[in-house]
Design a protein around this motif. Sequence first.
Motif, PDB file in Angstrom:
ATOM      1  N   ASN A 112      16.248 -19.810  34.983  1.00  0.00           N
ATOM      2  CA  ASN A 112      17.593 -19.479  34.513  1.00  0.00           C
ATOM      3  C   ASN A 112      18.675 -20.254  35.288  1.00  0.00           C
ATOM      4  OD1 ASN A 112      19.330 -18.198  32.735  1.00  0.00           O
ATOM      5  ND2 ASN A 112      19.660 -16.466  34.119  1.00  0.00           N
ATOM      6  N   LEU A 113      18.437 -21.560  35.441  1.00  0.00           N
ATOM      7  CA  LEU A 113      19.364 -22.434  36.155  1.00  0.00           C
ATOM      8  C   LEU A 113      20.042 -23.368  35.163  1.00  0.00           C
ATOM      9  CD1 LEU A 113      16.974 -23.370  39.077  1.00  0.00           C
ATOM     10  CD2 LEU A 113      18.962 -21.861  39.230  1.00  0.00           C
ATOM     11  N   PRO A 114      21.361 -23.525  35.268  1.00  0.00           N
ATOM     12  CA  PRO A 114      22.049 -24.458  34.369  1.00  0.00           C
ATOM     13  C   PRO A 114      21.500 -25.876  34.523  1.00  0.00           C
ATOM     14  CG  PRO A 114      23.621 -23.102  35.581  1.00  0.00           C
ATOM     15  CD  PRO A 114      22.276 -22.835  36.168  1.00  0.00           C
ATOM     16  N   ALA A 115      21.477 -26.595  33.430  1.00  0.00           N
ATOM     17  CA  ALA A 115      20.910 -27.949  33.427  1.00  0.00           C
ATOM     18  C   ALA A 115      21.645 -28.891  34.371  1.00  0.00           C
ATOM     19  CB  ALA A 115      20.921 -28.511  32.009  1.00  0.00           C
ATOM     20  N   ASP A 116      22.939 -28.676  34.581  1.00  0.00           N
ATOM     21  CA  ASP A 116      23.734 -29.595  35.402  1.00  0.00           C
ATOM     22  C   ASP A 116      24.061 -29.063  36.802  1.00  0.00           C
ATOM     23  OD1 ASP A 116      25.379 -27.597  34.486  1.00  0.00           O
ATOM     24  OD2 ASP A 116      27.063 -28.924  34.038  1.00  0.00           O
ATOM     25  N   ARG A 144      30.054 -20.807  49.796  1.00  0.00           N
ATOM     26  CA  ARG A 144      31.505 -20.617  49.945  1.00  0.00           C
ATOM     27  C   ARG A 144      32.255 -21.913  49.605  1.00  0.00           C
ATOM     28  NH1 ARG A 144      29.787 -16.949  53.852  1.00  0.00           N
ATOM     29  NH2 ARG A 144      29.679 -18.381  55.609  1.00  0.00           N
ATOM     30  N   GLU A 145      31.680 -23.047  49.971  1.00  0.00           N
ATOM     31  CA  GLU A 145      32.333 -24.329  49.712  1.00  0.00           C
ATOM     32  C   GLU A 145      32.038 -24.863  48.314  1.00  0.00           C
ATOM     33  OE1 GLU A 145      31.732 -27.271  52.767  1.00  0.00           O
ATOM     34  OE2 GLU A 145      31.681 -25.712  54.302  1.00  0.00           O
ATOM     35  N   ARG A 146      30.839 -24.589  47.838  1.00  0.00           N
ATOM     36  CA  ARG A 146      30.402 -25.082  46.525  1.00  0.00           C
ATOM     37  C   ARG A 146      29.847 -23.926  45.709  1.00  0.00           C
ATOM     38  NH1 ARG A 146      28.484 -30.431  45.778  1.00  0.00           N
ATOM     39  NH2 ARG A 146      28.270 -29.643  43.660  1.00  0.00           N
ATOM     40  N   PRO A 147      30.719 -23.100  45.118  1.00  0.00           N
ATOM     41  CA  PRO A 147      30.264 -21.913  44.404  1.00  0.00           C
ATOM     42  C   PRO A 147      29.342 -22.209  43.223  1.00  0.00           C
ATOM     43  CG  PRO A 147      32.680 -22.047  44.434  1.00  0.00           C
ATOM     44  CD  PRO A 147      32.168 -23.235  45.146  1.00  0.00           C
ATOM     45  N   ASP A 148      29.351 -23.440  42.723  1.00  0.00           N
ATOM     46  CA  ASP A 148      28.495 -23.802  41.591  1.00  0.00           C
ATOM     47  C   ASP A 148      27.055 -24.104  42.010  1.00  0.00           C
ATOM     48  OD1 ASP A 148      29.546 -26.036  42.963  1.00  0.00           O
ATOM     49  OD2 ASP A 148      29.129 -27.355  41.272  1.00  0.00           O
ATOM     50  N   THR A 149      26.776 -24.137  43.300  1.00  0.00           N
ATOM     51  CA  THR A 149      25.440 -24.452  43.791  1.00  0.00           C
ATOM     52  C   THR A 149      24.496 -23.272  43.574  1.00  0.00           C
ATOM     53  OG1 THR A 149      26.438 -25.841  45.491  1.00  0.00           O
ATOM     54  CG2 THR A 149      24.142 -25.253  45.804  1.00  0.00           C
ATOM     55  N   ARG A 150      23.260 -23.565  43.228  1.00  0.00           N
ATOM     56  CA  ARG A 150      22.226 -22.546  43.050  1.00  0.00           C
ATOM     57  C   ARG A 150      21.152 -22.759  44.111  1.00  0.00           C
ATOM     58  NH1 ARG A 150      25.897 -21.651  40.060  1.00  0.00           N
ATOM     59  NH2 ARG A 150      25.795 -20.897  37.937  1.00  0.00           N
ATOM     60  N   PHE A 151      20.557 -21.652  44.558  1.00  0.00           N
ATOM     61  CA  PHE A 151      19.530 -21.697  45.594  1.00  0.00           C
ATOM     62  C   PHE A 151      18.291 -20.968  45.097  1.00  0.00           C
ATOM     63  CE2 PHE A 151      23.698 -21.875  47.445  1.00  0.00           C
ATOM     64  CZ  PHE A 151      23.610 -22.972  48.288  1.00  0.00           C
TER      65      PHE A 151
END
Length: 155
Positions: A112-116, A144-151
């Motif tokens: 469930n991760l966005p393609a980009d 906090r710096e890159r809220p669009d990042t997924r882990f």
Amino acid sequence: MDLIRRIIREQHIDLVLINGVMHPHGAIAARRERIPVAWQIIENVPAALKLVLTPLVTRYADVVMTTGMALASSYSGITRFGDRLIPFFPPVDLSTFRLDPERKAMARRELNLPADALVIGNVGNLNPDKDHRNFIRAAAELKRERPDTRFVILG
């Protein structure tokens, strides 16, 4: 350093394995406790760091393991370990591993991760030696710096 020495004594450690050139603490503690050191060099650090760290490896290691002879040769003095230099190879064969865009897309959908999205992953068995807590702390700071990042942690 005293804590590492105490653990070596109390746990009756016979050999200390150092994983990475940037972690000399265990080697120094082991040497002070007269315990042999096997030092794995798994990373190619900048030349300036090699100048500082290689003398520690050559002074404290009884055996050096590297991920191939090319890496060993990039650290001055490491090849002089002779038969105490043990090349080993990572479990992923980079000459045959190839990115497959279809499998990448499938994995992103499954997780469930966005393609980009920028995805940072940690793959390994879940045990204290892998220090997943540190990964989670670093992820929280980066988030906090890159809220669009997924882990993702897989293991």
